[in-house]
Design an enzyme around this catalytic site. Structure first.
Site: not given
Ligand SMILES: *Cc1c(COP(=O)(O)O)cnc(C)c1O
Length: 475
Positions: A115
């Site tokens: 993220k």
């Molecule tokens: C947010 C997140 C996801 C999921 O991603 P999306 O974009 O919501 O599908 C998967 N793994 C981790 C470690 C995350 O922080």
């Protein structure tokens, strides 16, 4: 490049990128999407191949962001994607496990999850747009761990931005608490709520639904429906494709650990732009709403009470918000159809397209799906450790688990690493019998002084907090 809502309101008055950046949901409850995707020619693809991450990011993003002058956008991108912030000049390096099986390492940013890649960009972008407009924003969010810390590390010290982040008291891992609560910046306000994640989410909704308060205190969001985040995520699909191929006639498949459908949606957009992607593999954990849809045509978001708490907690999602964006593409971009499908979700708990033309069209988009269990994750983490001598986290393991069922001879499979194992220490100890390695600088993180308030489940208390802070800092 103009944007309109997936539900069609105001399609005659489409908006530009900076307008929707700060807005969140469209007024009709839909999500903003560009009216068309920019499609790259063979020649253009070839020109992108040798570019650095930052240059590639500019080339992709400026096609979606045409209301920021080119020089300014380039500066923002160059400031964001640096070796200092992401630990490597490649930003998202490829780690080859074996022939045609790769990990795309997306978790080397400040909070050790993918993220950061979008959120760091958003931090600089917000600061830029707010300064231009002489405006400010108070970001109110709820987090179960990763989003909150990524947002705080991206926004700390940014002018015109404050972050009020609600988290469930004593429900995050000690590492995640330490990451967020040890920030001492005065524009970061951590509030631990005596409840679960959904209680935090409900407070955010209650505060945002008070329109007068929302306007007066300039409440904004950086949740995963933010279009700026999606655009930033498109970039690493291109980067990975170029890293594992030699020419543009090769196809590549991607396996993506999915929750809110933001990450894999970015892959879908890359594919719509002409990136030669064979399959997009949607990997879920036990919360398998998306897997069920891609296998059966039935979309049935779960109720909060039916959302399981798993060892890949960032994917414990009952309703995949960004899925609505893909739906619009699936139904030939007819917002009236999306409106009707979403009405069914609200009023009837879901919909079923298995008997319509859309279902037959679905394979053309290249999606495949699968789900995994706690036992699968433990087995994969052990296998990867034994075979390749590297540690992966539980979410990445979900991706690899589904990827291994869909490998095809001659087609490189790229699995997105979405977090580092250090964030989920207890699960790694369970799988491997030892603690995962911690990147330098994180050794003593739990020992740092922490700063946060604990409150009951009460939106009024959160509002009072916002009023006090904003008033006190001369907002
Ligand atoms: C947010 C997140 C996801 C999921 O991603 P999306 O974009 O919501 O599908 C998967 N793994 C981790 C470690 C995350 O922080």
């Amino acid at each position: 490049m103009k944007y309109s809502s997936t539900r069609g309101a105001d399609a005659e008055h489409p908006k530009s990128f900076c307008d929707i950046l700060l807005e969140g949901l469209a007024p009709d409850g839909g999500l903003y999407l560009p009216q068309t995707y920019p499609v790259l020619t063979e020649d253009e693809l070839t020109k992108l191949r040798p570019l650095s991450y930052a240059d590639l990011a500019y080339e992709i993003m400026h096609r979606f962001i045409d209301d920021i002058p080119a020089d300014d956008l380039r500066k923002i991108v160059n400031k964001t994607y640096t070796k200092e912030v992401f630990g490597t000049g490649d930003i998202t390096p490829i780690h080859t496990l074996e022939k045609n099986l790769h990990l795309l390492k997306c978790s080397n940013g400040p909070t050790l999850a993918f993220k950061d890649i979008a959120m760091q960009f958003l931090g600089h972008l917000f600061e830029y747009v707010l300064a231009k407009r002489h405006a400010e924003i108070n970001i109110l969010g709820a987090t179960s761990g990763d989003t909150g810390s990524a947002a705080e590390y991206a926004m700390k010290g940014k002018k015109g931005v404050r972050v009020f982040m609600l988290s469930p008291h004593e429900k995050m891992s000690p590492f995640q608490c330490a990451q967020m609560f040890s920030l001492q910046d005065k524009n970061i306000i951590n509030v631990a709520v005596r409840g679960v994640f959904d209680d935090c989410q409900d407070i955010v909704k209650a505060v945002s639904n008070d329109l007068e308060f929302k306007v007066k205190y300039k409440i904004g969001a950086v949740n995963s429906i933010n279009w700026g985040r999606i655009v930033a995520q498109v970039v690493y699909y291109f980067k990975a494709y170029f890293a594992v191929t030699k020419s543009n006639d090769e196809k590549v498949s991607f396996a993506v650990p999915s929750g809110n459908f933001g990450n894999v949606l970015a892959g879908h957009i890359a594919r719509m732009m002409g990136l030669p992607v064979k399959h997009l593999i949607v990997a879920t954990n036990e919360n398998d709403v998306l897997d069920e849809f891609f296998k059966t045509g039935k979309y049935r978001p779960r109720k909060t009470a039916d959302t399981r708490q798993t060892s890949s907690p960032s994917m414990d999602i009952s309703k995949a918000s960004n899925f609505e964006r893909f739906l619009l593409d699936l139904v030939w971009r007819d917002p009236a159809v999306v409106r009707e499908l979403m009405r069914k979700v609200d009023q009837e708990g879901g919909f079923d397209i298995s008997h319509c033309e859309y279902w037959h069209r679905l394979p053309a988009f290249g999606f495949i799906s699968g789900a995994s269990s706690h036992a699968d994750r433990m087995r994969i983490i052990r296998n990867v450790w034994e075979r390749y001598k590297i540690e992966i986290d539980t979410h990445t393991a979900d991706g690899l688990r589904v990827a291994e069922q869909h490998r095809e001879p001659g087609v490189p499979m790229v699995c997105l690493e979405t977090a580092l194992p250090a964030k989920f220490e207890a699960s790694i100890v369970e799988a491997l019998g030892h603690k995962p390695a911690r990147p330098t600088g994180f050794d003593e993180i739990e020992a740092r002084p922490q700063r946060f308030d604990v409150i009951e489940i009460d939106a009024a208390v959160v509002k009072a907090k916002i009023v006090a802070v904003v008033g006190g800092q001369g907002g």
